[in-house]
Design an enzyme around this catalytic site. Structure first.
Site, PDB file in Angstrom:
ATOM      1  N   ASP A 158      -6.879  -2.085  14.279  1.00 36.08           N
ATOM      2  CA  ASP A 158      -8.286  -2.377  13.945  1.00 36.08           C
ATOM      3  C   ASP A 158      -8.435  -3.695  13.188  1.00 36.08           C
ATOM      4  O   ASP A 158      -9.490  -3.987  12.637  1.00 36.08           O
ATOM      5  CB  ASP A 158      -8.890  -1.218  13.134  1.00 36.08           C
ATOM      6  CG  ASP A 158      -8.211  -1.029  11.778  1.00 36.08           C
ATOM      7  OD1 ASP A 158      -7.253  -1.784  11.471  1.00 36.08           O
ATOM      8  OD2 ASP A 158      -8.629  -0.128  11.022  1.00 36.08           O
ATOM      9  N   ASP A 212       0.818  -1.216   0.000  1.00 37.21           N
ATOM     10  CA  ASP A 212       0.000   0.000   0.000  1.00 37.21           C
ATOM     11  C   ASP A 212       0.849   1.261   0.000  1.00 37.21           C
ATOM     12  O   ASP A 212       2.070   1.203   0.183  1.00 37.21           O
ATOM     13  CB  ASP A 212      -0.966   0.005   1.202  1.00 37.21           C
ATOM     14  CG  ASP A 212      -0.286  -0.419   2.507  1.00 37.21           C
ATOM     15  OD1 ASP A 212       0.950  -0.378   2.564  1.00 37.21           O
ATOM     16  OD2 ASP A 212      -0.998  -0.779   3.452  1.00 37.21           O
ATOM     17  N   GLU A 215      -9.489  -1.822   5.671  1.00 37.02           N
ATOM     18  CA  GLU A 215     -10.086  -1.430   6.932  1.00 37.02           C
ATOM     19  C   GLU A 215     -11.339  -2.256   7.222  1.00 37.02           C
ATOM     20  O   GLU A 215     -11.874  -2.919   6.317  1.00 37.02           O
ATOM     21  CB  GLU A 215     -10.430   0.066   6.884  1.00 37.02           C
ATOM     22  CG  GLU A 215      -9.232   0.972   6.607  1.00 37.02           C
ATOM     23  CD  GLU A 215      -8.225   1.042   7.763  1.00 37.02           C
ATOM     24  OE1 GLU A 215      -8.058   0.047   8.500  1.00 37.02           O
ATOM     25  OE2 GLU A 215      -7.608   2.109   7.926  1.00 37.02           O
TER      26      GLU A 215
END
Ligand code: PGA
Length: 264
Positions: free
Chosen positions: A138, A67, A145
């Site tokens: 997370d 990323d 996400e």
């Protein structure tokens, strides 16, 4: 999933480096999938050491990073391209033209085409032999996400509030953290032939337990790794501290040594 628990961060990093180095020796033109963040820094330091002291040769290796922040140019000190040059590429004999990190400066209207091309490049290189992953607070892998499709591909994503908070430690203020990124998808990651998931520290313990022993859910995207037949999670004791089946993982590790074979 293989779960290997090491006593500390250094041992975790060395174990991961051993797996990567074995591949580089066995297949000098291998394709590595690489991650950024604090977690893999020790792995990269060990690979640089192996190159300098043991002659580990990266001259034919190709790499693809997971990323990049959208909006940061490759020479921005917080860009992932910059991070990779600093932490790994400048310390080994890899050809820069064989290192791929998504370009965070692609104009909005060209992103879809660019992401398709990124995936094509991975395919044309023969696919990723080993993908290195960290895990976000997370539960994300790459910037997938909570709520990301488990079939997602490389694309533009919006960062979760927790990720922005977690990553603000690298920026002057939270406001400066980019809100978007280009990220390989879960579907892209699951096509790697083998995957190494790294995690260290107490603050990762809960999310690691959810990812490895919880249900498969897009709310903890790392849990999708349970669908892949070749994942090795390498954890330090703190990150492993919330796992319920720790005795079993240790038993398997011992069994592997006896038969000299990996048991996934
Ligand atoms: P960290 O980040 O290695 O800095 O904890 C992990 C991640 O967000 O994937």
């Amino acid at each position: 999933m293989r779960v290997i628990v090491k006593s500390n961060y250094e041992e975790m990093s060395k174990e991961a480096a051993k797996i990567v180095a074995d591949l580089v020796r066995k297949k000098p033109n291998c394709v590595l999938g690489l991650a950024t963040g604090s977690t893999p820094v020790g792995l990269y330091q060990e690979l640089v050491r192996m190159h300098k002291e043991e002659g580990l040769d990266f001259s034919q290796v190709t790499t693809f990073n997971l990323d990049e922040y959208y909006g940061l140019s490759p020479d921005h000190p917080q860009s992932y391209r910059y991070f990779m040059n600093e932490n790994l590429f400048d310390g080994i004999n890899i050809k820069k033209e064989n290192t791929f990190v998504p370009d965070g400066t692609v104009p909005l209207e060209k992103i879809e085409e660019y992401c398709k091309e990124y995936e094509e490049k991975i395919k044309n290189a023969g696919g990723i032999d080993i993908q290195v992953l960290g895990i976000g607070g997370d539960g994300h892998i790459a910037f997938n996400e909570p709520g990301s499709s488990l079939n997602s591909r490389t694309r533009l994503v919006a960062l979760d509030e927790q990720t922005i908070k977690d990553n603000s430690r690298f920026f002057e203020s939270e406001e400066e953290v980019p809100r978007f990124a280009l990220s390989m998808g879960i579907g892209t990651i699951l096509e790697a032939k083998e995957i190494i998931l790294l995690a260290n520290g107490k603050k990762k313990a809960e999310v690691v337990a959810k990812a490895i022993e919880g249900p498969i859910t897009s709310i903890i995207t790392a849990s999708a790794l349970q669908l892949h037949p070749g994942v090795t999670a390498i954890l330090d004791e703190e990150a492993a501290s919330e796992l319920k089946r720790i005795d079993y993982y240790k038993f398997v590790e011992e069994a592997e040594k006896k038969i000299n074979k990996k048991l996934f």
